[in-house]
Write a protein that holds these residues in place. Structure first.
Motif, PDB file in Angstrom:
ATOM      1  N   LEU A  70      32.627  41.773   7.252  1.00 14.49           N
ATOM      2  CA  LEU A  70      31.989  40.286   7.074  1.00 14.49           C
ATOM      3  C   LEU A  70      32.150  40.178   5.509  1.00 14.49           C
ATOM      4  N   ALA A  71      30.610  40.670   5.501  1.00 14.61           N
ATOM      5  CA  ALA A  71      30.510  40.597   3.940  1.00 14.61           C
ATOM      6  C   ALA A  71      31.179  41.409   2.630  1.00 14.61           C
ATOM      7  N   GLU A  72      32.352  42.003   3.204  1.00 15.74           N
ATOM      8  CA  GLU A  72      32.944  43.162   2.402  1.00 15.74           C
ATOM      9  C   GLU A  72      34.482  42.158   2.303  1.00 15.74           C
ATOM     10  N   ARG A  73      34.114  41.363   3.500  1.00 15.18           N
ATOM     11  CA  ARG A  73      35.560  40.315   2.818  1.00 15.18           C
ATOM     12  C   ARG A  73      35.325  39.628   2.465  1.00 15.18           C
ATOM     13  N   LEU A  74      34.088  38.476   2.316  1.00  8.78           N
ATOM     14  CA  LEU A  74      33.284  37.953   1.395  1.00  8.78           C
ATOM     15  C   LEU A  74      33.915  38.024  -0.063  1.00  8.78           C
ATOM     16  N   MET A  75      33.410  39.348  -0.190  1.00  9.22           N
ATOM     17  CA  MET A  75      32.981  40.092  -2.071  1.00  9.22           C
ATOM     18  C   MET A  75      34.726  40.229  -2.105  1.00  9.22           C
ATOM     19  N   SER A  76      35.760  40.131  -1.422  1.00  8.72           N
ATOM     20  CA  SER A  76      37.016  40.029  -2.072  1.00  8.72           C
ATOM     21  C   SER A  76      37.840  38.681  -2.027  1.00  8.72           C
ATOM     22  N   SER A  77      36.732  37.631  -1.755  1.00  7.68           N
ATOM     23  CA  SER A  77      37.592  36.289  -1.203  1.00  7.68           C
ATOM     24  C   SER A  77      37.216  35.752  -2.781  1.00  7.68           C
ATOM     25  N   ASP A  78      38.201  34.543  -2.799  1.00  8.20           N
ATOM     26  CA  ASP A  78      37.683  33.422  -4.307  1.00  8.20           C
ATOM     27  C   ASP A  78      36.725  32.121  -3.416  1.00  8.20           C
ATOM     28  N   PHE A  79      36.098  32.543  -2.593  1.00  4.26           N
ATOM     29  CA  PHE A  79      35.104  31.460  -1.702  1.00  4.26           C
ATOM     30  C   PHE A  79      34.508  31.596  -2.800  1.00  4.26           C
ATOM     31  N   ASN A  80      33.526  30.431  -3.517  1.00  2.00           N
ATOM     32  CA  ASN A  80      32.195  29.976  -4.257  1.00  2.00           C
ATOM     33  C   ASN A  80      31.066  30.617  -3.877  1.00  2.00           C
ATOM     34  N   PHE A  81      30.014  31.487  -4.150  1.00  2.00           N
ATOM     35  CA  PHE A  81      29.180  31.611  -2.896  1.00  2.00           C
ATOM     36  C   PHE A  81      28.189  32.186  -3.818  1.00  2.00           C
ATOM     37  N   ASP A  82      26.829  32.345  -3.953  1.00  2.00           N
ATOM     38  CA  ASP A  82      25.808  33.569  -4.781  1.00  2.00           C
ATOM     39  C   ASP A  82      26.288  35.026  -4.837  1.00  2.00           C
ATOM     40  N   ARG A  83      26.937  35.716  -5.360  1.00  2.85           N
ATOM     41  CA  ARG A  83      28.289  37.090  -5.098  1.00  2.85           C
ATOM     42  C   ARG A  83      26.088  38.586  -5.025  1.00  2.85           C
ATOM     43  N   GLU A  84      25.223  37.812  -6.225  1.00  8.39           N
ATOM     44  CA  GLU A  84      24.235  38.473  -6.107  1.00  8.39           C
ATOM     45  C   GLU A  84      23.798  38.457  -5.368  1.00  8.39           C
ATOM     46  N   PHE A  85      23.366  37.487  -4.780  1.00  4.61           N
ATOM     47  CA  PHE A  85      22.414  37.715  -3.289  1.00  4.61           C
ATOM     48  C   PHE A  85      23.692  39.162  -2.292  1.00  4.61           C
ATOM     49  N   LEU A  86      24.953  38.678  -2.229  1.00  7.85           N
ATOM     50  CA  LEU A  86      25.677  39.385  -1.375  1.00  7.85           C
ATOM     51  C   LEU A  86      25.336  41.235  -0.975  1.00  7.85           C
ATOM     52  N   LYS A  87      25.342  41.297  -2.535  1.00  3.71           N
ATOM     53  CA  LYS A  87      25.113  42.321  -3.298  1.00  3.71           C
ATOM     54  C   LYS A  87      23.903  43.015  -2.524  1.00  3.71           C
ATOM     55  N   ASN A  88      23.327  42.489  -2.660  1.00  2.37           N
ATOM     56  CA  ASN A  88      21.788  43.021  -3.047  1.00  2.37           C
ATOM     57  C   ASN A  88      21.546  43.424  -0.609  1.00  2.37           C
ATOM     58  N   TYR A  89      22.527  42.186  -0.456  1.00  6.90           N
ATOM     59  CA  TYR A  89      22.275  42.215   1.380  1.00  6.90           C
ATOM     60  C   TYR A  89      22.835  43.346   1.282  1.00  6.90           C
ATOM     61  N   LEU A  90      23.897  43.345   1.414  1.00  3.60           N
ATOM     62  CA  LEU A  90      25.401  44.623   1.146  1.00  3.60           C
ATOM     63  C   LEU A  90      24.752  45.981   0.615  1.00  3.60           C
ATOM     64  N   SER A  91      23.855  45.686   0.545  1.00  2.00           N
ATOM     65  CA  SER A  91      22.823  47.013  -0.108  1.00  2.00           C
ATOM     66  C   SER A  91      22.261  47.686   0.751  1.00  2.00           C
ATOM     67  N   ARG A  92      21.542  46.722   1.119  1.00  2.64           N
ATOM     68  CA  ARG A  92      20.265  46.777   2.399  1.00  2.64           C
ATOM     69  C   ARG A  92      21.442  47.061   4.089  1.00  2.64           C
ATOM     70  N   TYR A  93      22.472  46.527   4.040  1.00  2.00           N
ATOM     71  CA  TYR A  93      23.047  47.095   5.113  1.00  2.00           C
ATOM     72  C   TYR A  93      23.802  48.533   5.173  1.00  2.00           C
ATOM     73  N   TYR A  94      23.856  48.737   3.725  1.00  4.14           N
ATOM     74  CA  TYR A  94      25.001  50.051   3.488  1.00  4.14           C
ATOM     75  C   TYR A  94      23.457  51.297   3.837  1.00  4.14           C
ATOM     76  N   PHE A  95      22.879  51.041   3.483  1.00  6.26           N
ATOM     77  CA  PHE A  95      21.058  51.405   3.711  1.00  6.26           C
ATOM     78  C   PHE A  95      20.947  50.962   5.605  1.00  6.26           C
ATOM     79  N   LEU A  96      21.261  50.491   5.979  1.00  6.48           N
ATOM     80  CA  LEU A  96      20.810  50.695   7.574  1.00  6.48           C
ATOM     81  C   LEU A  96      21.763  51.381   8.289  1.00  6.48           C
ATOM     82  N   TRP A  97      23.368  51.649   7.996  1.00  5.13           N
ATOM     83  CA  TRP A  97      24.673  51.482   8.022  1.00  5.13           C
ATOM     84  C   TRP A  97      24.974  53.550   7.730  1.00  5.13           C
TER      85      TRP A  97
END
Length: 322
Positions: free
Chosen positions: A234-261
């Motif tokens: 879901l986070a990857e789909r959001l990153m490629s979307s046009d929605f307005n949100f805090d992308r810096e946060f989501l990048k940080n969020y993804l870095s943590r989940y990639y580490f978990l994965w």
């Protein structure tokens, strides 16, 4: 029947021992507006369906049944949920699982008044009394001093209890659900994250429902691996979307989940995937902000020390399988 202000969506499967309490808790609500109860049954075989038919006969103006002719295809419960949701006509949607129930007869009236008076909020939720079926208490650790929640909280798996939510229907329909839910094994966390892009959430720390955590539930049976994968997708789909949100946060969020994965793949000795996702974790951390930053307040499971403990546990698991 007048057009309903609220549609209460109850989904059930083999809840014979619980469904009476669920439906009665809705019928006992003290409200000054019309509402409807949509009950979707995923082909129960334990007598639940007969109980529902009796309720429908007794309350034909309030209750509409969606009785699936066979067990839903695909992800357990999804066809039942989605086909029942499509029948909801209300301006607002309230959710209730067939083995849960509401404990406050003023719940709907209070939440309805709040959302009517606060148009910048799209969702109102509250605390629940929650126990495992065998009697072990389980609580979500909401921040009781922060009553305004949304994107950050929903992303970090502190989303509301399903049975506590009243949400504007438009917050469930403004995006392509098929696109964002496709291939995922869970749907409620998608609802909350996407809804948070539409407006704010309000959290009330009063307990107004009982939420039963069944150890045999879909969420419990999926385990960490599937849940982590779902959130990455879901986070990857959001990153490629046009929605307005805090992308810096989501990048940080993804870095943590990639580490978990990466750690999960290590436990399975898939070393190519370990290297790939470790590198992706580093790249996304560098693209956003430092993992040591205090700009965002992370829940315990996503704090770096917690991620490191999980990773070390996966290393141990990997060696134990040699």
């Amino acid at each position: 029947m007048n057009s309903p202000e609220i549609s209460v969506l109850i989904t059930t499967y083999n809840h014979r021992d619980y469904i009476n309490k669920a439906v009665d808790s809705v019928l006992s609500q003290k409200v000054n507006f019309p509402y409807e109860i949509i009950i979707g049954d995923d082909f129960s075989t334990d007598g639940t369906r007969e109980i529902l038919k009796a309720y429908s006969s007794k309350h034909p103006n309030e209750i509409k049944l969606n009785l699936l002719p066979e067990r839903g295809k695909g992800m357990v419960g999804r066809q039942n949920h989605e086909s029942s949701l499509a029948l909801c006509r209300g301006k607002y949607i309230a959710f209730l699982d067939g083995d849960d129930y509401w404990t406050d007869t003023g719940k709907l009236q209070y939440q309805h008044e709040f959302l009517e008076d606060n148009e910048d909020y799209v969702l109102c939720h509250h605390d629940c009394d929650s126990v495992l079926t065998e009697g072990v208490e389980l609580k979500k650790k909401f921040n009781k001093e922060n009553h305004v929640t949304g994107f950050y909280e929903a992303c970090q798996i502190t989303q509301p209890f399903m049975s506590s939510v009243l949400i504007r229907r438009e917050a469930l329909t403004f995006y392509d659900q098929k696109k964002y839910l496709e291939g995922l094994d869970l749907g409620d966390f998608v609802y909350w994250i996407m809804a948070s892009l539409k407006g704010k959430f309000y959290y009330d720390d009063r307990q107004m429902s009982f939420y039963r955590i069944n150890p045999n539930s879909v969420t419990k049976s999926l385990g960490m691996e599937v849940q982590v994968r779902n959130r990455i997708v879901l986070a990857e789909r959001l990153m490629s979307s046009d929605f307005n949100f805090d992308r810096e946060f989501l990048k940080n969020y993804l870095s943590r989940y990639y580490f978990l994965w990466s750690g999960i793949n290590l436990s399975k000795r898939k070393f190519t995937q370990v290297i790939k996702y470790n590198l992706m974790s580093i790249v996304f951390a560098l693209r956003s902000i430092s993992l040591k930053t205090r700009k965002y307040k992370w829940v315990n499971r996503l704090k770096f020390r917690s991620l490191l403990r999980i990773y070390l546990a996966n290393i141990k698991k990997s060696f134990s399988t040699v």
